[in-house]
Design a protein around this motif. Structure first.
Motif, short mmCIF file in Angstrom:
data_model
loop_
_atom_site.label_atom_id
_atom_site.label_comp_id
_atom_site.label_asym_id
_atom_site.label_seq_id
_atom_site.Cartn_x
_atom_site.Cartn_y
_atom_site.Cartn_z
N LEU A 110 11.84 8.98 -38.67
CA LEU A 110 11.68 7.60 -39.14
C LEU A 110 11.38 6.71 -37.95
O LEU A 110 11.84 5.58 -37.86
CB LEU A 110 12.94 7.13 -39.86
CG LEU A 110 13.40 7.94 -41.06
CD1 LEU A 110 14.72 7.40 -41.60
CD2 LEU A 110 12.36 7.97 -42.15
N MET A 111 10.62 7.23 -37.00
CA MET A 111 10.44 6.55 -35.73
C MET A 111 9.49 5.37 -35.77
O MET A 111 9.61 4.47 -34.97
CB MET A 111 9.98 7.55 -34.66
CG MET A 111 11.04 8.60 -34.35
SD MET A 111 12.66 7.92 -33.95
CE MET A 111 12.34 7.23 -32.36
N THR A 112 8.55 5.33 -36.71
CA THR A 112 7.63 4.19 -36.72
C THR A 112 7.67 3.47 -38.06
O THR A 112 7.71 4.09 -39.12
CB THR A 112 6.18 4.62 -36.43
OG1 THR A 112 5.72 5.44 -37.50
CG2 THR A 112 6.06 5.34 -35.11
N LEU A 137 17.64 1.19 -36.87
CA LEU A 137 16.83 0.08 -36.35
C LEU A 137 15.49 -0.01 -37.08
O LEU A 137 15.08 -1.11 -37.49
CB LEU A 137 16.61 0.26 -34.85
CG LEU A 137 15.71 -0.78 -34.19
CD1 LEU A 137 16.40 -2.13 -34.16
CD2 LEU A 137 15.35 -0.34 -32.78
N ARG A 138 14.81 1.12 -37.25
CA ARG A 138 13.49 1.11 -37.90
C ARG A 138 13.57 0.66 -39.35
O ARG A 138 12.75 -0.12 -39.81
CB ARG A 138 12.84 2.49 -37.84
CG ARG A 138 12.50 2.97 -36.48
CD ARG A 138 11.41 2.09 -35.83
NE ARG A 138 11.15 2.58 -34.49
CZ ARG A 138 11.59 2.00 -33.39
NH1 ARG A 138 12.28 0.90 -33.44
NH2 ARG A 138 11.31 2.50 -32.20
N ASP A 149 4.55 4.19 -40.33
CA ASP A 149 4.61 5.37 -41.20
C ASP A 149 5.37 5.06 -42.49
O ASP A 149 4.97 5.49 -43.57
CB ASP A 149 5.29 6.53 -40.48
CG ASP A 149 4.42 7.14 -39.40
OD1 ASP A 149 3.19 6.91 -39.42
OD2 ASP A 149 4.98 7.83 -38.54
N LEU A 150 6.46 4.32 -42.37
CA LEU A 150 7.23 3.97 -43.56
C LEU A 150 6.44 3.05 -44.49
O LEU A 150 6.48 3.21 -45.70
CB LEU A 150 8.55 3.31 -43.16
CG LEU A 150 9.58 4.22 -42.51
CD1 LEU A 150 10.76 3.40 -42.00
CD2 LEU A 150 10.04 5.28 -43.47
N VAL A 151 5.70 2.11 -43.91
CA VAL A 151 4.86 1.22 -44.72
C VAL A 151 3.85 2.04 -45.50
O VAL A 151 3.64 1.84 -46.70
CB VAL A 151 4.15 0.17 -43.83
CG1 VAL A 151 3.06 -0.57 -44.60
CG2 VAL A 151 5.16 -0.81 -43.26
#
Length: 113
Positions: free
Chosen positions: A93-95, A39-40, A98-100
């Motif tokens: 990979l919850m937020t 989903l994230r 953070d990936l951005v």
């Protein structure tokens, strides 16, 4: 005796679009954690990358040979194949924020505008 035909000419691969991301997400089954990671990353593709990505989701239970070949030892693992350099994000990979940050998307946006 049959005459050999010449091999078909190879067509060169098209150049990768520098603004397009190629992502591979490895998950382990249909667990809550796997679904959240999918989903994230899909959210990231839709909002931050604005559809400029190719995402492949690989379940290591269904395709263990791919996990071995790509040396996946933990899930979820997000592999950014392109743009180079290749990067791996393992675990939480919850937020999307953070990936951005990890993908340095804010800097990339400033450079392209």
């Amino acid at each position: 005796m049959k005459a050999r035909s010449a091999p078909a000419p190879r067509t060169p691969k098209p150049a990768q679009d520098p603004d397009r991301f190629v992502l591979r997400l490895y998950v382990a089954g249909a667990t809550v954690r796997s679904r959240a990671a999918i989903l994230r990353v899909r959210q990231l593709c839709a909002t931050e990358l604005q559809g400029n990505c190719d995402l492949e989701v690989i379940d290591i239970f269904q395709q263990p040979t791919l996990a071995r070949r790509h040396q996946i030892v933990a899930t979820p693992t997000l592999v950014v194949e392109f743009p180079r350099p290749m990067r791996r994000f393992i675990g939480n990979l919850m937020t999307t924020a953070d990936l951005v940050f990890q993908l340095d998307l804010e800097t990339r946006r400033r450079l392209t505008t």
